[in-house]
Design an enzyme around this catalytic site. Structure first.
Site, short mmCIF file in Angstrom:
data_model
loop_
_atom_site.label_atom_id
_atom_site.label_comp_id
_atom_site.label_asym_id
_atom_site.label_seq_id
_atom_site.Cartn_x
_atom_site.Cartn_y
_atom_site.Cartn_z
CB CYS A 181 54.02 48.10 14.22
SG CYS A 181 55.19 49.05 15.19
CE LYS A 218 41.19 54.74 10.74
NZ LYS A 218 40.66 55.93 11.42
C1 F6R Z 1 40.86 59.80 16.83
C2 F6R Z 1 40.93 58.34 16.76
C3 F6R Z 1 41.37 57.59 17.97
C4 F6R Z 1 40.64 56.24 18.07
C5 F6R Z 1 41.15 55.44 19.26
C6 F6R Z 1 40.41 54.11 19.39
O1 F6R Z 1 40.46 60.36 15.64
O2 F6R Z 1 40.67 57.76 15.73
O3 F6R Z 1 41.18 58.33 19.12
O4 F6R Z 1 39.28 56.48 18.20
O5 F6R Z 1 42.50 55.19 19.13
O6 F6R Z 1 40.52 53.35 18.24
P1 F6R Z 1 39.45 52.29 17.82
O7 F6R Z 1 38.22 52.98 17.40
O8 F6R Z 1 40.11 51.54 16.72
O9 F6R Z 1 39.21 51.43 19.05
#
Ligand code: F6R
Length: 593
Positions: free
Chosen positions: A2, A588
């Site tokens: 969101c 993301k």
């Molecule tokens: C996969 C991906 C996710 C993130 C995970 C952690 O391509 O991007 O597995 O790595 O949700 O997110 P961050 O890096 O923002 O802590």
């Protein structure tokens, strides 16, 4: 998970401004959206299912100076127009959008139903709306009503409220909230991230947990402490995020553009401040134990960083997955250090661990790509990837940047910082050469065509390459929606060998002399059972069925090995017609548990 966006200012196109802001947040959720604008003492509301990126223009949207908007990644309640945010109060006097999950929502809803409130959606968000309505009966002002309603919620939540008289309120407890200010034009932006208003704001306020913001009809910002309602002085910080237009720069997809930015992100790591790195390296040497903790791709980066800290730094470094750390809470010690790699700096699973660890006096280091994030602010040793915005939901360049930084950190602990810098510089040239060579792309496209017909894809790696193959697995799963499985090459014989049969594709990294013979043994084991061996290697061998040539980058070889795997995933998604930059069901920034 969101995205929230709000605008208040002299521009009469507030609705269009929040629509554009929302498009920059659509990586946070893309199943439905909503826009609310305030005009003529009323609130005009439009919501729909589908991606906000597909909406160019909203019919009949009135001119207004105040608006809020939301892009949703459904958690409570299905993907329907009724469940899309913002949600309106029964009398239409305000609307509210939320980022988070109200964990005690069933209990709260039950209480409200008993009092006669009705609901038009299945969301937990509408419960917050009704709680505010209930409070408004007792408290005349919105600040008190929002504060009291918000204090009843459990879980990580951030809300934004627009009233029909034109004020915007926002409160934060967990999910991110930043305020952007254009001091020249007296415009105020509220958002889930700084990038979304970067082209328009020159100053910003990062709202912390337990804080609330009010923007009144003179566009004046007032900040309150949620617990007490006290007004406090805030400081404006200069916007450090570049205001560049974020576009694909000629590439068909952000994923391809971001993979091609790898040489640049490696140079950004080389350009890191050496003194800060040295200071952190010394702290790590003094630590009892180093925990490297992340989720998803960042969890795999954690594994690789811990590997480098053990191999070169000789540190007691272990890696853990953010969602699975609970059993360590009791054994964290004040002289431990946690290192958290994260693209967003706002992953709920990891933040929860950091909160527990901080209570025990554990120091925190982080390597984050999103400026102004909560994890950066929680860190005693904050480092930035400086990789530039990563828009594709699948992380590519940030993963590479984090493991390259981890390698440099380990070399610094080892006392070989200069050697680390030189090796990364060489790697950046090697990766550039790999990406520029069209024969590599042709070979990987052909491989992707072959893999697109397979149901299962296996990956084998050992030593410095195991985590890399795991990350290759993650990229293949996200891009192709196929089953992929990475196995430590040496562990194959213990169970997964049973799955090997005629024509099963097995991708193997064969690039490390230390363990090469073990990997070749594993290749022989799978070939014997009819598997089709795809080798990422520096030299052709007759026991490979398909050869992906890469240049030997020595100590940093594994970092470069991820590139052909990321490209294979990209070409697979392309071949299968999948949504490359926004794979189904994932967001993301995962700001809920
Ligand atoms: C996969 C991906 C996710 C993130 C995970 C952690 O391509 O991007 O597995 O790595 O949700 O997110 P961050 O890096 O923002 O802590």
């Amino acid at each position: 998970m969101c995205g929230i966006f709000g605008y208040k200012g002299p521009n009469a196109k507030a609705g269009q401004i929040v629509l554009e802001g929302l498009k920059r947040l659509d990586y946070r959720g893309y199943d439905s959206w909503g826009v609310a604008v305030q005009c003529l003492d009323n609130i005009w509301l439009r919501k729909d299912i589908g991606k906000i990126s597909d909406v160019d223009h909203i019919a009949d949207m009135p001119d207004a100076h105040t608006a809020i908007a939301h892009t949703r990644w459904a958690t409570t309640g299905g993907v329907t127009r009724a469940n899309a945010h913002p949600h309106a109060s029964t009398d239409g006097s305000f609307v509210l959008a939320q980022n988070g999950i109200v964990e005690n929502f069933s209990e709260l809803k039950q209480g409200l139903l008993t009092k006669g409130y009705t609901f038009v959606s299945e969301t937990d968000t509408e419960v917050i709306v009704r709680l505010i309505e209930e409070e408004l009966k007792l408290n005349t002002d919105f600040v008190s009503a929002i504060r009291h309603a918000f204090s009843k919620l459990t879980g990580r939540n951030t809300i934004i409220v627009l009233t029909k008289s034109g004020e915007i309120y926002a409160a934060r407890n967990g999910s991110p909230l930043v305020v952007g200010v254009n001091t020249q034009t007296n415009e105020v932006y509220l958002s889930s991230d700084t990038l979304s208003f970067a082209p328009y704001a020159d100053q910003m306020i990062v709202v912390d947990n337990g804080q609330m913001v009010k923007v009144d009809n003179t566009n004046t910002i007032t900040m309150f402490t949620l617990a007490t309602g006290e007004v406090f002085e805030y400081t404006l910080e200069a916007m450090t995020v570049k205001a560049d237009k974020i576009d694909k720069e000629g590439y068909d997809h952000f994923m391809m553009k971001e993979i091609h930015e790898t040489p640049y992100v490696l140079r950004q790591i080389v350009a890191q401040d050496a003194q800060s790195l040295q200071a952190f390296a010394h702290a790590l040497q003094r630590a009892h134990r180093v925990y490297v903790i992340g989720s998803g791709t960042a969890g795999i980066a954690s594994y690789q960083i811990a590997f480098y800290l053990r191999l070169y730094g000789k540190l007691d470094a272990v890696s853990l997955i953010g969602a699975d750390v609970q059993s360590y809470y009791e054994i964290f010690q004040p002289d431990d250090i946690i290192l958290a790699p994260s693209q967003s700096g706002e992953t709920a699973d990891v933040i929860e661990v950091l909160e527990h660890a901080k209570e025990k006096g554990v120091q925190i280091g982080s390597i984050i790509n999103m400026p102004g994030s909560i994890m950066t602010r929680m860190s005693d040793y904050p480092f930035m990837c400086n990789a530039g915005p990563e828009i594709c939901v699948m992380s590519t360049k940030v993963f590479t940047s984090q493991i390259a930084w981890g390698y440099l950190l380990a070399k610094t602990v080892q006392g070989k910082y200069e050697e680390g810098i030189q090796n990364l510089q060489t790697l950046s040239v090697i990766v550039q050469r790999y990406l520029d060579n069209q024969n590599n792309h042709k070979a990987l496209k052909a491989l992707a065509n072959y893999l697109s017909k397979k149901e299962h894809i296996f990956l084998l790696g050992k030593y410095q390459n195991f985590a890399i193959m795991q990350e290759g697995m993650v990229k293949i799963i996200e891009a192709s929606y196929k089953h992929a499985h990475a196995i430590p090459a040496g562990d194959l014989k213990h169970y997964a060998i049973t799955l090997m049969e005629q024509g099963i594709p097995v991708i193997v990294a064969v690039s490390d002399d230390v363990v090469k013979n073990d990997v070749i043994t594993a290749i022989n084991e799978v070939r014997l059972r009819g598997a089709y061996v795809i080798a990422i290697a520096h030299k052709q061998e007759d026991y490979y069925d398909y050869y992906i040539p890469t240049e030997d980058a020595g100590e940093t070889d594994a970092i470069g090995t991820i590139i052909p795997l990321q490209l294979t995933a990209y070409y697979l998604a392309l071949k299968l017609g999948n949504n490359i930059d926004k794979p189904r069901n994932i967001a993301k920034s995962v700001t809920v548990k």
